[in-house]
Every structure is written in structure tokens, then in C-alpha cells.
Design a protein around this motif. Structure first.
Motif, PDB file in Angstrom:
ATOM      1  N   SER A 255       0.849  -1.181   0.000  1.00 44.53           N
ATOM      2  CA  SER A 255       0.000   0.000   0.000  1.00 44.53           C
ATOM      3  C   SER A 255       0.890   1.238   0.000  1.00 44.53           C
ATOM      4  O   SER A 255       1.768   1.368   0.849  1.00 44.53           O
ATOM      5  N   VAL A 256       0.669   2.117  -0.961  1.00 43.01           N
ATOM      6  CA  VAL A 256       1.462   3.346  -1.090  1.00 43.01           C
ATOM      7  C   VAL A 256       0.523   4.549  -1.042  1.00 43.01           C
ATOM      8  O   VAL A 256      -0.475   4.592  -1.772  1.00 43.01           O
ATOM      9  N   THR A 257       0.831   5.502  -0.181  1.00 41.17           N
ATOM     10  CA  THR A 257       0.033   6.725  -0.083  1.00 41.17           C
ATOM     11  C   THR A 257       0.927   7.936  -0.330  1.00 41.17           C
ATOM     12  O   THR A 257       1.961   8.095   0.309  1.00 41.17           O
ATOM     13  N   ILE A 258       0.521   8.760  -1.276  1.00 42.92           N
ATOM     14  CA  ILE A 258       1.211  10.009  -1.587  1.00 42.92           C
ATOM     15  C   ILE A 258       0.284  11.157  -1.201  1.00 42.92           C
ATOM     16  O   ILE A 258      -0.877  11.190  -1.618  1.00 42.92           O
ATOM     17  N   ALA A 259       0.776  12.080  -0.397  1.00 46.35           N
ATOM     18  CA  ALA A 259      -0.008  13.234   0.018  1.00 46.35           C
ATOM     19  C   ALA A 259       0.792  14.495  -0.253  1.00 46.35           C
ATOM     20  O   ALA A 259       1.931  14.619   0.189  1.00 46.35           O
ATOM     21  N   VAL A 260       0.193  15.423  -1.002  1.00 48.27           N
ATOM     22  CA  VAL A 260       0.882  16.671  -1.322  1.00 48.27           C
ATOM     23  C   VAL A 260      -0.051  17.850  -1.074  1.00 48.27           C
ATOM     24  O   VAL A 260      -1.250  17.773  -1.358  1.00 48.27           O
ATOM     25  N   PRO A 261       0.465  18.944  -0.543  1.00 53.86           N
ATOM     26  CA  PRO A 261      -0.352  20.150  -0.384  1.00 53.86           C
ATOM     27  C   PRO A 261      -0.588  20.792  -1.748  1.00 53.86           C
ATOM     28  O   PRO A 261       0.265  20.727  -2.639  1.00 53.86           O
ATOM     29  N   THR A 262      -1.741  21.395  -1.905  1.00 51.17           N
ATOM     30  CA  THR A 262      -2.075  22.023  -3.185  1.00 51.17           C
ATOM     31  C   THR A 262      -2.695  23.394  -2.928  1.00 51.17           C
ATOM     32  O   THR A 262      -2.987  23.778  -1.806  1.00 51.17           O
ATOM     33  N   LEU A 263      -2.925  24.096  -4.021  1.00 49.82           N
ATOM     34  CA  LEU A 263      -3.577  25.394  -3.970  1.00 49.82           C
ATOM     35  C   LEU A 263      -4.897  25.319  -4.711  1.00 49.82           C
ATOM     36  O   LEU A 263      -5.310  26.243  -5.386  1.00 49.82           O
ATOM     37  N   GLY A 264      -5.528  24.146  -4.605  1.00 49.57           N
ATOM     38  CA  GLY A 264      -6.752  23.905  -5.364  1.00 49.57           C
ATOM     39  C   GLY A 264      -7.867  24.835  -4.972  1.00 49.57           C
ATOM     40  O   GLY A 264      -7.919  25.412  -3.926  1.00 49.57           O
TER      41      GLY A 264
END
Length: 264
Positions: A255-264
Motif C-alpha cells: 500500500s502506497v500513499t502520496i499526500a501533497v499540499p495544493t492550492l486547489g
């Protein structure tokens, strides 16, 4: 003044000098430690900046190479396959034997699949396509491409509404997804993969799970050395100021989780 008075004054002077000397030593020790810590921070900052510049240069080179390969596939291999198809059409029209025509049609169908496969690969290699369609749609396209060439069950799901990310973020995340999917196919020998996107106003989370063979907490050389490797996945997510979490155990999948902050 008596001898006792002189002795007392001498003791006070000595104590004062010792206190001054002790204060001088303490102050200089504190200053040295501050300078040392500042120097260490500067060295760490320089190393981090150098590592980031090096990785960015590697990514730029990789992007240029992939774009060049994509163009070559389109201009040379794709056109060559199209010419071969035209030759098959001509041969089929000239053939009088029904069995021969059937064989030509079967070969032509396989050739059409090859032409489409080249076109699909060309799109996934070209950064401009990712920029045009965005991360989510590009990932869906990549999943469809993988389904066509394998027996893999690959499910793509979405939570929230996709929004455009800066070009660099889209490309970095898409290459990471490609690398993780490639590892699941080639190294984990997975038959089922789930790819989930979760968009909200402040962040994007990408969750990828497979039912492959998994690996231990201490990755083996074959796992760490495959493709970009786990270290480069971490380095890429650091460029995005995000987090990467990998949970895997032998024979229990990954299981791989990628979390990135955005300016959505």
C-alpha cells in the motif's frame, strides 16, 4: 591595613579574576556552539539545495529524453507501421485465395493493435499530453493502456473534483504513479491494483494498493534498485513538499500513499 585585610582583598581580587575568566570561557563556549550549530545548518541547507538541484536536473534530463523517445516513436516507428498496414491492404486486395485474405486480415488486426499501442505509449511519454489532460485523466489513460496489454485488474476511483495542478506537480506525480504501477507489475507480480485519488481544497492524496508479493520493511536490493527505486520516490515527493508512506509485508501486498499540499 592589617595582613588579614590585605589577604582578604587579594582573595577578592583572585575570585573576581576567576569569575571573569569563567564568564569569558562560558560566553566564548556559547558563541562557539552557536556558530557551530549555524555552520551545521548552513551545511545541511547547502546539501539539501544541492540534492534538490541535482534531482531537478535529473528530472529535466529524463523529461527531455522521454519527449525525444516519444517523438521518435511517433515519427518513425508509428509511420513505419502505418506503411506496413498500407502494404497489407494492397496485398489483401490483390489476393484471390480466401484463406490468404483471412490470414492477411488477422495480421492486419495485430498490426493495428501494435499501432495503437505505440500511440498510447507515445502519449504517456510526452509531458505535453499530461499538461493538457491533467493528472487524473492521464492516470486513467495509463490504467486503460495497462489493461490492454496485461491481464491485470486495475481499478481507478475518484473522491472530490479534480483540479489543475502546476505542470511540474502533475508531471512528477504522474511519473511516480507510473513507477509504482510498474513495480507492482514487474516485481510484485500483482494481479489486482487499486488507484484512488482524493482531492480537497488543501491537498491531494493518491492511494495505490496491490495484492502482489510485497516486501519487508528493509527493502531488498531488487526492490530498492528497480526503476527509480524507493529512495528516488521519496526524493520526488520531497520536491513537492509532500509525504510518502509505504506499507508492505511479504505475501501481503503493498500500500502506497502520496499526500501533497495544493492550492486547489
Amino acid at each position: 591595613m592589617t595582613f588579614s585585610d590585605h589577604f582578604l582583598i587579594a582573595c577578592l581580587v583572585v575570585c573576581l579574576l576567576l569569575a571573569t575568566l569563567a564568564g569569558f570561557v562560558i560566553v566564548n563556549t556559547v558563541r562557539y556552539q552557536q556558530r557551530y550549530r549555524r555552520h551545521q545548518r548552513e551545511q545541511q541547507a547547502l546539501k539539501a539545495a544541492f540534492a534538490q538541484e541535482l534531482l531537478e536536473s535529473q528530472l529535466e534530463i529524463q523529461t527531455a529524453i522521454l519527449e525525444h523517445i516519444s517523438q521518435d516513436l511517433h515519427d518513425h516507428v508509428g509511420q513505419l507501421l502505418s506503411v506496413v498496414r498500407l502494404g497489407l491492404f494492397s496485398l489483401r486486395n490483390k489476393a484471390t485465395d480466401a484463406a490468404l485474405k483471412q490470414e492477411v486480415n488477422e495480421v492486419n488486426a495485430l498490426l493495428q493493435e501494435a499501432v495503437q499501442a505505440v500511440r498510447d505509449v507515445t502519449k504517456t511519454l510526452n509531458p505535453g499530453v499530461i499538461e493538457t489532460f491533467g493528472l487524473y485523466e492521464s492516470a486513467v489513460f495509463e490504467a486503460n493502456r495497462i489493461r490492454k496489454v496485461s491481464q491485470l485488474e486495475l481499478e481507478v476511483s475518484l473522491e472530490g473534483s479534480p483540479y489543475a495542478l502546476p505542470e511540474r506537480q502533475d508531471l512528477l506525480l504522474f511519473r511516480m504513479i507510473q513507477e509504482i504501477l510498474n513495480n507492482a507489475l514487474k516485481h510484485a507480480q500483482a494481479s489486482q491494483i487499486s488507484l484512488h485519488f482524493s482531492y480537497d481544497s488543501h491537498s491531494l492524496r493518491i492511494h495505490i494498493t496491490d495484492n502482489g508479493c510485497g516486501f519487508s520493511a528493509q527493502p531488498t536490493p531488487s526492490v530498492a534498485g528497480s526503476g527509480l527505486g524507493l529512495k528516488n520516490l521519496h526524493r520526488r515527493v520531497e520536491l513537492l513538499k509532500g509525504d510518502l508512506h509505504i506499507d508492505s509485508q511479504p505475501q501481503r501486498g503493498t500500500s502506497v500513499t502520496i499526500a501533497v499540499p495544493t492550492l486547489g
